[in-house]
Write a protein that holds these residues in place. Structure first.
Motif, PDB file in Angstrom:
ATOM      1  N   GLY A 173       8.242  -2.873   3.814  1.00  0.00           N
ATOM      2  CA  GLY A 173       7.740  -4.166   4.264  1.00  0.00           C
ATOM      3  C   GLY A 173       6.555  -4.651   3.469  1.00  0.00           C
ATOM      4  N   LEU A 174       6.529  -4.305   2.173  1.00  0.00           N
ATOM      5  CA  LEU A 174       5.389  -4.626   1.322  1.00  0.00           C
ATOM      6  C   LEU A 174       5.761  -5.622   0.232  1.00  0.00           C
ATOM      7  CD1 LEU A 174       3.998  -1.020   0.741  1.00  0.00           C
ATOM      8  CD2 LEU A 174       3.042  -2.761   2.278  1.00  0.00           C
ATOM      9  N   GLY A 207      -6.379  -3.540   4.076  1.00  0.00           N
ATOM     10  CA  GLY A 207      -5.718  -4.836   4.054  1.00  0.00           C
ATOM     11  C   GLY A 207      -5.922  -5.649   2.798  1.00  0.00           C
ATOM     12  N   HIS A 208      -6.602  -5.087   1.787  1.00  0.00           N
ATOM     13  CA  HIS A 208      -6.808  -5.850   0.555  1.00  0.00           C
ATOM     14  C   HIS A 208      -5.452  -6.148  -0.094  1.00  0.00           C
ATOM     15  CE1 HIS A 208      -9.074  -7.317  -2.904  1.00  0.00           C
ATOM     16  NE2 HIS A 208      -8.144  -6.757  -3.660  1.00  0.00           N
ATOM     17  N   ALA A 247       0.499   6.446  -3.304  1.00  0.00           N
ATOM     18  CA  ALA A 247      -0.845   6.987  -3.502  1.00  0.00           C
ATOM     19  C   ALA A 247      -1.833   5.867  -3.791  1.00  0.00           C
ATOM     20  CB  ALA A 247      -0.840   8.009  -4.638  1.00  0.00           C
ATOM     21  N   GLY A 248      -1.425   4.912  -4.615  1.00  0.00           N
ATOM     22  CA  GLY A 248      -2.281   3.761  -4.905  1.00  0.00           C
ATOM     23  C   GLY A 248      -2.564   2.930  -3.673  1.00  0.00           C
ATOM     24  N   LEU A 249      -1.572   2.814  -2.819  1.00  0.00           N
ATOM     25  CA  LEU A 249      -1.747   2.055  -1.581  1.00  0.00           C
ATOM     26  C   LEU A 249      -2.779   2.720  -0.675  1.00  0.00           C
ATOM     27  CD1 LEU A 249      -0.203  -0.515  -0.471  1.00  0.00           C
ATOM     28  CD2 LEU A 249       0.927   1.072   1.075  1.00  0.00           C
ATOM     29  N   ALA A 279      -1.836  -1.877   5.230  1.00  0.00           N
ATOM     30  CA  ALA A 279      -1.597  -2.651   4.007  1.00  0.00           C
ATOM     31  C   ALA A 279      -1.201  -4.088   4.304  1.00  0.00           C
ATOM     32  CB  ALA A 279      -0.516  -1.973   3.176  1.00  0.00           C
ATOM     33  N   ALA A 280      -1.585  -4.987   3.407  1.00  0.00           N
ATOM     34  CA  ALA A 280      -1.213  -6.396   3.528  1.00  0.00           C
ATOM     35  C   ALA A 280       0.301  -6.546   3.416  1.00  0.00           C
ATOM     36  CB  ALA A 280      -1.900  -7.204   2.439  1.00  0.00           C
TER      37      ALA A 280
END
Length: 512
Positions: free
Chosen positions: A342-343, A301-302, A290-292, A101-102
């Motif tokens: 960390g998001l 990475g979007h 779940a969405g991630l 993830a970004a």
């Protein structure tokens, strides 16, 4: 008047003139993206306990109703489809998505000066809410909101220093066709502000038309993809623990079109989430995890904002309580969960249950805005102008909220403790043979803008001065400021040639 009185009066006038002078960004006491995170409602142990509960919910309960395309994407990365039709998420799959993830997202403005860097504890305040009504201050009533109201809100936001982004704050109810409403929403907001805009789409196919519009505004698809200045606010789940099928298809189209996504889980404690604050945070966290997984299965990475967005509920009546202390706790706890992963994340703050910009509106909006900021929430949505638990939006409250958020940001900034700010040298100079006060000293004058936040509309005059200047009313000041802003053409309006191309391609309801 004595010489001493003249000197004092002159000094006061000089200080007022200095305070009123424009301040460069680097000298301002507050600015977008200041570091919060000094306050936490959860201990580290509690954070980890919530995380473990969210993982257990994903592994054992899972989510239902994903579209076929979503099932294909997620099962490809290891999500399990059960005989009951529910998707269950093994811990390893969630961990892999968290790795992909970004961790930093730049939300672009049409003007790069308004770019927002989302990471760590950086705090930004803005609008949101999709209210269906406008608050009419003069008549003290509510009426249907229009596309002109939406455009005017964007224009007002463009002039307010402490409103950092513009997510659609109201619905254009004068446009009955949903496709035209979605496209006119994009047009109304982006032609009103240079700041980043967030919006939603009713059906998946509408995204393609919106992207065509955005390519025209940006100067081509390549320019749009390099600097996407609109994001998709996406209610991808229907709590509890079900995907919103069409919204998920919208999300996939937005990802493919290069548009950042806000993963928005908006359950209501006691109705569509557990009634406890901890339980509501667990469910929202599980749904957004779940969405991630979903987003990173489509495109690793979007840019996706972790939008845990649980609302409070008055269990006596079933009414939403956006202005409650419980709401402030919910959003603050969510901010801590974002930091744990960390998001970049967002939640609500600033909603008021009050129907008008009165004392109730002030205490409710300040409570959650301050707590969200102190918790280091990256994106504080619905922070300005929202009344009646998101049913009404008020232009005057939007303007007043600029002052309110300014004070909240000053709390976020906190206290600097250095040799200079401890001020022992000043104390010696003033107390040992000096004037015995700090008014007018070089140090005081040098820091009066960098250390202090001054209200634009809030009144700090004495009762005598207040009476002498006609007993100004705060709401009346906001009305006058609104009228002054809207009397000018929008600075963010499109180039006439671009606007003509847009109007030739789309049915734009705002007058040229």
């Amino acid at each position: 008047m004595t010489q001493m009185q003249t000197r004092r009066s002159g000094g006061r006038a000089a200080r007022r003139a200095s305070r009123a002078a424009p301040v460069t960004d680097e000298l301002r006491s507050i600015r977008p993206g200041m570091e919060g995170g000094r306050y936490g409602v959860l201990t580290q142990e509690q954070i980890e306990t919530i995380h473990e509960a969210a993982i257990e919910a994903l592994e054992t309960i899972g989510l239902a109703d994903a579209p076929p395309s979503g099932i294909e994407h997620m099962t490809r990365v290891g999500v399990k489809l059960g005989d009951d039709g529910r998707l269950r998420f093994p811990r390893a799959v969630v961990d892999a998505a968290l790795q992909q993830a970004a961790k930093e997202i730049t939300l672009c403005g049409r003007d790069p000066r308004h770019d927002l860097l989302l990471k760590g504890n950086r705090v930004h305040y803005g609008t949101a809410g999709a209210a269906v009504s406008m608050v009419d201050i003069d008549g003290q009533n509510y009426r249907d909101s229009t596309v002109q109201d939406l455009h005017d809100a964007a224009r007002i936001c463009d002039t307010l220093d402490n409103i950092h982004f513009v997510q659609r704050p109201m619905v254009a109810r004068d446009i009955p066709d949903n496709r035209e409403m979605d496209l006119n929403t994009v047009y109304a907001c982006t032609s009103g502000t240079f700041k980043h805009v967030g919006t939603s789409f009713t059906e998946p196919d509408y995204v393609h038309s919106a992207l065509e519009l955005l390519h025209l505004i940006a100067g081509g698809e390549e320019a749009w993809r390099a600097r996407p200045f609109v994001s998709n606010s996406n209610c991808f789940v229907v709590p509890p623990m079900k995907f919103a099928t069409e919204a998920c298809q919208v999300m996939e189209n937005c990802i493919n079109g290069g548009m950042p996504v806000l993963l928005l889980s908006a359950g209501m404690a006691g109705a569509t989430t557990p009634s406890t604050i901890a339980g509501a945070v667990v469910q929202a966290t599980a749904e957004c995890l779940a969405g991630l997984v979903y987003v990173n299965a489509v495109k690793p990475g979007h840019p996706a904002i972790f939008g845990t967005w649980p609302f409070g509920l008055d269990l006596r009546t079933g009414a939403m309580t956006g202005g409650s202390g419980e709401q402030a706790l919910l959003s603050s706890a969510c901010a801590q969960m974002h930091h744990f992963y960390g998001l970049p994340g967002g939640a609500v703050g600033g909603i008021t249950d009050a129907k008008l910009p009165d004392m109730q509106a002030g205490w409710e909006a300040m409570c959650s805005n301050v707590m969200a900021g102190l918790s280091g929430l990256n994106m504080v949505y619905e922070a300005a102008g929202m009344h009646a638990s998101l049913l009404g939006f008020c232009h005057e409250s939007l303007i007043l909220s600029d002052d309110l958020i300014g004070h909240a940001l000053r709390c976020v900034r906190g206290i600097e403790v250095t040799d200079e700010t401890l001020a022992l040298d000043q104390m010696r100079q003033v107390c040992l043979g000096g004037p015995g006060h700090y008014l007018g000293t070089d140090q005081t004058l040098a820091r009066m803008q960098s250390d202090y936040q001054y209200p634009a509309l809030g009144d700090r005059t004495s009762p005598k001065e207040w009476a002498e200047i006609g007993k100004p009313n705060l709401v009346a000041k906001a009305i006058a400021r609104k009228e002054e802003i809207l009397s000018r053409r929008a600075a963010a309006r499109f180039d006439p040639e671009v606007d003509a191309k847009i109007r030739a391609a789309f049915n734009i309801h705002l007058p040229a």
